[in-house]
Motif scaffolding. Structure first.
Motif, short mmCIF file in Angstrom:
data_model
loop_
_atom_site.label_atom_id
_atom_site.label_comp_id
_atom_site.label_asym_id
_atom_site.label_seq_id
_atom_site.Cartn_x
_atom_site.Cartn_y
_atom_site.Cartn_z
N SER A 236 -104.76 77.37 -61.72
CA SER A 236 -103.38 77.65 -61.34
C SER A 236 -102.60 76.33 -61.39
O SER A 236 -103.19 75.25 -61.30
N ASP A 237 -101.28 76.41 -61.53
CA ASP A 237 -100.46 75.20 -61.49
C ASP A 237 -100.63 74.51 -60.14
O ASP A 237 -100.65 75.16 -59.09
N LEU A 238 -100.73 73.17 -60.16
CA LEU A 238 -100.99 72.41 -58.94
C LEU A 238 -99.95 71.31 -58.78
O LEU A 238 -99.44 70.78 -59.77
N PRO A 239 -99.64 70.91 -57.52
CA PRO A 239 -98.70 69.81 -57.30
C PRO A 239 -99.32 68.46 -57.64
O PRO A 239 -100.54 68.28 -57.61
N ILE A 240 -98.45 67.49 -57.96
CA ILE A 240 -98.90 66.13 -58.22
C ILE A 240 -99.61 65.59 -56.98
O ILE A 240 -99.18 65.79 -55.85
N GLY A 241 -100.71 64.89 -57.19
CA GLY A 241 -101.47 64.32 -56.08
C GLY A 241 -102.61 65.18 -55.60
O GLY A 241 -103.41 64.74 -54.76
N THR A 242 -102.73 66.41 -56.11
CA THR A 242 -103.86 67.26 -55.75
C THR A 242 -105.14 66.60 -56.27
O THR A 242 -105.21 66.15 -57.41
N HIS A 259 -117.65 64.59 -59.74
CA HIS A 259 -116.65 64.12 -60.69
C HIS A 259 -115.27 64.36 -60.08
O HIS A 259 -114.93 65.50 -59.73
N ASN A 260 -114.48 63.29 -59.93
CA ASN A 260 -113.20 63.35 -59.24
C ASN A 260 -112.02 63.32 -60.22
O ASN A 260 -112.05 62.57 -61.20
N LEU A 261 -111.01 64.14 -59.91
CA LEU A 261 -109.79 64.17 -60.73
C LEU A 261 -108.59 64.31 -59.82
O LEU A 261 -108.61 65.13 -58.89
N THR A 262 -107.55 63.53 -60.06
CA THR A 262 -106.28 63.65 -59.34
C THR A 262 -105.20 64.09 -60.31
O THR A 262 -105.06 63.51 -61.40
N VAL A 263 -104.43 65.10 -59.94
CA VAL A 263 -103.38 65.62 -60.81
C VAL A 263 -102.23 64.62 -60.87
O VAL A 263 -101.67 64.22 -59.84
N GLN A 264 -101.90 64.19 -62.07
CA GLN A 264 -100.84 63.22 -62.30
C GLN A 264 -99.57 63.93 -62.81
O GLN A 264 -99.59 65.11 -63.13
N ASN A 265 -98.49 63.17 -62.89
CA ASN A 265 -97.24 63.70 -63.42
C ASN A 265 -97.46 64.21 -64.85
O ASN A 265 -97.99 63.50 -65.70
N GLY A 266 -97.06 65.44 -65.10
CA GLY A 266 -97.23 66.05 -66.41
C GLY A 266 -98.49 66.87 -66.54
O GLY A 266 -98.66 67.62 -67.50
N ASP A 267 -99.41 66.73 -65.56
CA ASP A 267 -100.66 67.48 -65.61
C ASP A 267 -100.68 68.66 -64.66
O ASP A 267 -101.72 69.29 -64.47
N GLN A 268 -99.52 68.97 -64.04
CA GLN A 268 -99.51 70.05 -63.07
C GLN A 268 -99.80 71.42 -63.66
O GLN A 268 -100.42 72.26 -63.01
N PRO A 269 -99.34 71.69 -64.92
CA PRO A 269 -99.65 73.02 -65.48
C PRO A 269 -101.15 73.27 -65.52
O PRO A 269 -101.95 72.36 -65.79
N ALA A 270 -101.53 74.50 -65.25
CA ALA A 270 -102.94 74.86 -65.14
C ALA A 270 -103.75 74.44 -66.36
O ALA A 270 -104.85 73.88 -66.23
#
Length: 388
Positions: A236-242, A259-270
């Motif tokens: 699902s679409d997620l907010p920046i910083g998730t 394995h760690n991932l943080t949602v960055q600007n532009g990566d919010q779309p699922a």
């Protein structure tokens, strides 16, 4: 705390004593399971609530939302082997039930599971069983070459009987799955697997439609592989910083990778963060891959919101979980479902929302007022309710 401790003791007693069968009978007779791999249409829509899959939205609009909550009840009580009589043409995916009619819609966008043979040349079929029963037989049908899911609802004449498995040949796993290895005739591209489970201790039978993609698409034949499908990730679409932690466990439940991932600007779309996660895991993991199986290899397609998770070797016994943490001041995507309510009776498979999270019912019960049996309470979570 008294109620929580009492609940745990009661459930332990029920699980080992004759009274358990009485409790279990409070759940509907229709709730017994569905294919997990390749996943059935109803179960796929149930697991991916909130993703707004177009085919699921259409099925619910046409037949009602209750169909996905009853994903494990596509049955006919009096079938007795007369499947063509109780499940007429055009109603095969619904198992002849009006409630499930939305899953017979003729559409080209039903999500298809990539399906390839294992190293021995056979196809794994995995069924999530919520109430085990004695089996007379399993019958498996595949659509004939030239079948088009968008032309018309499925008919018996669209199918060939390609495999039959009898009770002693079915493997039951400790986590309530039926496993079968199928020898199938050659197929390429998109098809549909129609499965019929006939009980031996009753005339009841269960039906399912699983859309599959043989090979890598484009007419290429499927290639045998040593990978084993473990499950799916639906984004699902997620907010920046998730932040997300993709954790891998060995067969004993011990952590072996994170394995760690943080949602960055532009990566919010699922589709974007899912692609990033798959790429990250595929580059670093010693045990798993995320993507789609095509021509014997795992690829990460562009624009997808559902990807498969595979173990690199079929006998590794590894499992995975994806933990998600939202940044302060933001809320997760809204959960859909019925709000959990004290005093209400719940049956196995019910989905509720509590404190913004969805839970599915594991054991039929009544949430007695004052008992404190909240879905996330200690002694209740993963006993009566499992978070989705």
């Amino acid at each position: 705390m008294f109620y929580v401790r009492t609940l745990a003791i009661i459930l332990t007693i029920l699980s080992i004593g004759p009274a358990f069968s009485i409790i279990a009978q409070t759940s509907p007779a229709s709730a017994h399971g569905a294919p997990e791999y390749p996943i059935s249409r109803q179960y796929n829509c149930y697991k991916h609530q909130g993703q707004a899959l177009s085919e699921c939205v259409a099925a619910i609009a046409f037949g009602g939302a209750q169909a996905i909550y009853d994903w494990n009840g596509v049955n006919q009580a009096g079938a007795g082997g007369n499947h063509r009589a109780v499940v007429p043409d055009g109603k095969l995916c619904a198992g002849g039930q009006e409630k499930f009619k939305g899953f017979d819609l003729a559409r080209s966008d039903w999500d298809a599971t990539p399906w390839s043979p294992n190293a021995s040349g056979r196809y794994e079929f995995r069924y999530h069983v919520t109430a085990p029963h004695r089996t007379l037989s399993w019958q498996f049908y595949l659509t004939r070459n030239g079948w088009n899911p968008a032309t018309a609802p499925l008919k018996w004449s669209d199918l060939d009987l390609v495999a039959e498995v009898f009770g002693p040949q079915v493997i039951t796993t400790p986590d309530s799955r039926y496993l079968m290895q199928l020898n199938l005739p050659a197929r390429q591209g998109r098809h549909l697997l129609y499965a019929v489970w006939q009980r031996s201790d009753s005339t009841e039978a269960f039906y399912s439609c699983s859309d599959v993609m043989f090979g890598g698409g484009g007419g290429t034949p499927p290639t045998p592989t040593g990978f084993q499908q473990l499950g799916q990730i639906a984004a699902s679409d997620l907010p920046i910083g998730t932040t997300m932690k993709f954790r891998v466990f060995d067969r004993n439940g011990a952590d072996v990778e994170t394995h760690n991932l943080t949602v960055q600007n532009g990566d919010q779309p699922a589709s974007e963060w899912l692609k990033d996660l798959a790429t990250l895991v595929n580059q670093a993991s010693r045990f798993v891959r995320i993507g789609q199986l095509q021509s014997g290899t795992i690829v990460v397609p562009v624009g997808k919101t559902i990807l498969q998770v595979y173990a690199l070797t079929a006998d590794s016994g590894v499992r995975y979980v994806l933990d998600t943490t939202f940044p302060p001041g933001t809320n997760p995507p809204p959960a859909s479902g019925t709000t959990w309510t004290e005093g209400k009776a719940y049956k196995v498979g019910d989905v509720v929302v509590y404190q913004g999270r969805r839970y599915t019912c594991l054991q039929a019960h009544t949430a007695w007022v004052g008992a404190g049996w909240y879905p996330n309470a200690v002694g209740v979570v993963n006993v009566l309710w499992r978070p989705l």
